[in-house]
Design a protein around this motif. Sequence first.
Motif, PDB file in Angstrom:
ATOM      1  N   LEU A 152     -39.716 -15.890   3.457  1.00  0.00           N
ATOM      2  CA  LEU A 152     -41.074 -16.439   3.586  1.00  0.00           C
ATOM      3  C   LEU A 152     -41.030 -17.957   3.720  1.00  0.00           C
ATOM      4  O   LEU A 152     -41.726 -18.536   4.567  1.00  0.00           O
ATOM      5  CB  LEU A 152     -41.914 -16.068   2.354  1.00  0.00           C
ATOM      6  CG  LEU A 152     -42.667 -14.744   2.392  1.00  0.00           C
ATOM      7  CD1 LEU A 152     -43.328 -14.486   1.047  1.00  0.00           C
ATOM      8  CD2 LEU A 152     -43.708 -14.724   3.511  1.00  0.00           C
ATOM      9  N   THR A 203     -44.561  -7.445   5.791  1.00  0.00           N
ATOM     10  CA  THR A 203     -45.038  -8.438   4.826  1.00  0.00           C
ATOM     11  C   THR A 203     -44.998  -9.842   5.413  1.00  0.00           C
ATOM     12  O   THR A 203     -45.941 -10.634   5.253  1.00  0.00           O
ATOM     13  CB  THR A 203     -44.164  -8.396   3.554  1.00  0.00           C
ATOM     14  OG1 THR A 203     -44.068  -7.034   3.124  1.00  0.00           O
ATOM     15  CG2 THR A 203     -44.755  -9.247   2.452  1.00  0.00           C
ATOM     16  N   LEU A 204     -43.894 -10.153   6.093  1.00  0.00           N
ATOM     17  CA  LEU A 204     -43.739 -11.485   6.692  1.00  0.00           C
ATOM     18  C   LEU A 204     -44.789 -11.704   7.780  1.00  0.00           C
ATOM     19  O   LEU A 204     -45.436 -12.753   7.846  1.00  0.00           O
ATOM     20  CB  LEU A 204     -42.331 -11.636   7.283  1.00  0.00           C
ATOM     21  CG  LEU A 204     -41.166 -11.677   6.283  1.00  0.00           C
ATOM     22  CD1 LEU A 204     -39.830 -11.466   7.013  1.00  0.00           C
ATOM     23  CD2 LEU A 204     -41.143 -12.998   5.532  1.00  0.00           C
ATOM     24  N   ARG A 217     -48.248 -12.385   6.443  1.00  0.00           N
ATOM     25  CA  ARG A 217     -48.422 -13.696   5.835  1.00  0.00           C
ATOM     26  C   ARG A 217     -48.587 -14.792   6.891  1.00  0.00           C
ATOM     27  O   ARG A 217     -49.157 -15.836   6.622  1.00  0.00           O
ATOM     28  CB  ARG A 217     -47.209 -14.010   4.942  1.00  0.00           C
ATOM     29  CG  ARG A 217     -47.432 -15.149   3.983  1.00  0.00           C
ATOM     30  CD  ARG A 217     -48.317 -14.750   2.806  1.00  0.00           C
ATOM     31  NE  ARG A 217     -47.596 -13.921   1.868  1.00  0.00           N
ATOM     32  CZ  ARG A 217     -46.890 -14.405   0.827  1.00  0.00           C
ATOM     33  NH1 ARG A 217     -46.846 -15.696   0.607  1.00  0.00           N
ATOM     34  NH2 ARG A 217     -46.262 -13.591   0.024  1.00  0.00           N
ATOM     35  N   GLU A 254     -38.604 -13.882  -0.698  1.00  0.00           N
ATOM     36  CA  GLU A 254     -39.007 -15.273  -0.992  1.00  0.00           C
ATOM     37  C   GLU A 254     -38.342 -16.293  -0.066  1.00  0.00           C
ATOM     38  O   GLU A 254     -39.047 -17.076   0.583  1.00  0.00           O
ATOM     39  CB  GLU A 254     -38.741 -15.579  -2.474  1.00  0.00           C
ATOM     40  CG  GLU A 254     -39.524 -16.741  -3.009  1.00  0.00           C
ATOM     41  CD  GLU A 254     -40.994 -16.728  -2.570  1.00  0.00           C
ATOM     42  OE1 GLU A 254     -41.426 -17.763  -2.031  1.00  0.00           O
ATOM     43  OE2 GLU A 254     -41.692 -15.704  -2.728  1.00  0.00           O
ATOM     44  N   TRP A 258     -38.712  -6.167   5.541  1.00  0.00           N
ATOM     45  CA  TRP A 258     -39.807  -7.038   5.104  1.00  0.00           C
ATOM     46  C   TRP A 258     -40.640  -7.542   6.281  1.00  0.00           C
ATOM     47  O   TRP A 258     -41.417  -8.471   6.133  1.00  0.00           O
ATOM     48  CB  TRP A 258     -39.236  -8.209   4.290  1.00  0.00           C
ATOM     49  CG  TRP A 258     -38.627  -7.740   2.998  1.00  0.00           C
ATOM     50  CD1 TRP A 258     -39.271  -7.567   1.812  1.00  0.00           C
ATOM     51  CD2 TRP A 258     -37.279  -7.337   2.775  1.00  0.00           C
ATOM     52  NE1 TRP A 258     -38.418  -7.070   0.865  1.00  0.00           N
ATOM     53  CE2 TRP A 258     -37.178  -6.921   1.425  1.00  0.00           C
ATOM     54  CE3 TRP A 258     -36.136  -7.262   3.578  1.00  0.00           C
ATOM     55  CZ2 TRP A 258     -35.980  -6.460   0.869  1.00  0.00           C
ATOM     56  CZ3 TRP A 258     -34.955  -6.805   3.019  1.00  0.00           C
ATOM     57  CH2 TRP A 258     -34.884  -6.407   1.686  1.00  0.00           C
TER      58      TRP A 258
END
Lengths: 250, 250
Positions: A77, A104-105, A108, A74, A101
């Motif tokens: 991000l 995922t980063l 996004r 979180e 991560w």
Amino acid sequence: MVVTRVVGILGGMGPAAGADFVRLFVEACAGLMRARGEPVRDQAFPEHWLAQVPVPDRTGAIDSATPGAHQPLEPMLQALGRLAALGSRAVAIACNTAHAWHGTLQARFPHIELLHVAREVSAHLAAEGVRDVALMATEGTYRIGLYEHAMADAGLRCHLPLADERRQLMRGIYDGVKAGDMALAEACFSEVALQLGRRHGDVAIVMGCTEIPLGLQGSAAVGGLRLVDPARVLACALANRAYDMPSSPA
Amino acid sequence: MVVTRVVGILGGMGPAAGADFVRLFVEACAGLMRARGEPVRDQAFPEHWLAQVPVPDRTGAIDSATPGAHQPLEPMLQALGRLAALGSRAVAIACNTAHAWHGTLQARFPHIELLHVAREVSAHLAAEGVRDVALMATEGTYRIGLYEHAMADAGLRCHLPLADERRQLMRGIYDGVKAGDMALAEACFSEVALQLGRRHGDVAIVMGCTEIPLGLQGSAAVGGLRLVDPARVLACALANRAYDMPSSPA
């Protein structure tokens, strides 16, 4: 007049490593200017932003099997979104373990290039003709196989420390560098590095946690070893992106 | 759990000094945690942002008498606005000469505290009982009397280098540190520092340009002198603001 692109650095993991990454990035930019025969002037550096935000412990989150344990995502991000809003075209993460991560980063924020430290280091070493690598890292980085995967893809053999050596690395990182006890850090890191050198011979030893080079700086004990600082390789890669140069290994 | 406030660093003037300022800030934060008997952990550091943006030469702009010469203001305003938008409650400028625009910048963003390096250094030295100070700086910093005014307000006597010594400082800053020739920088800076020490006796020598400490780092020649690094004092002041502590001298 050279056109540069805005780049970002996602730091705070730990903050000393983030600060050191900016230093390496500035050095890399100056090196690029010199290599092109251009004068090094303040105004010739690319705009760059460093975000140092509190992020929960990365290895702790990877170790935990509970669903809510991926809490480092979180704040990363949020910081990455702000770096993107500031105009960053490429971003480097100044923490190896946080690359857990990365996928995922990157997904996004598809319009920015999020550099991957292990891929940059593997490409760099393979280009230099290295075949055998030993990896000093956090438990979290071993757990996710961050370097092992990237090195296998680049045709490199990756040797890992033994269990008690890994514990010693974690002690050097947390009780040493992160807590400011640099003598302890140097003792822990240099002993493991020397063991790896003895066991694997002429091997490139990757300091795969940003705290390890901080603890080994100027250590005479490891003078004969071939130590590779991924932060330096990543900083060169980010400088190349800032000057919009091909993403060749640094 | 300690409550911290977001702080910003306005850098890029030059970028190496900006990177070094983050290092000093992180060190200062760790020092505050230790002084309060708290463990130094990544997550205990305040969120902080570094903006390294290209800014036209500050001394050049001050020297010029033409109306459009105050061009450093525009990029600094933009970067400061972004640091404010990121939530910064206090901001430090990692460049002494750029403080020529401190008043204008502060007036435009009254809701953030823009620290003033010369006032922080003067308060710090006065609190330590210092009476006599010698100032190494850029021509731009002398031109605007940045330190002279603040030191007079704090009851300190401020001694300045001679004209040829000032030229030598400018050479060490521009042809030395900013161009990456650290040997030249050390030669220029150490000679002027030694002259100041000879002329004024037991004096605190303020390295009033962020490039000067970078050039004098580890210099044996000036070992006997009392050198004051304003960046270190300013970094401590910013750390105090981040932990919402009284703005006592660092």
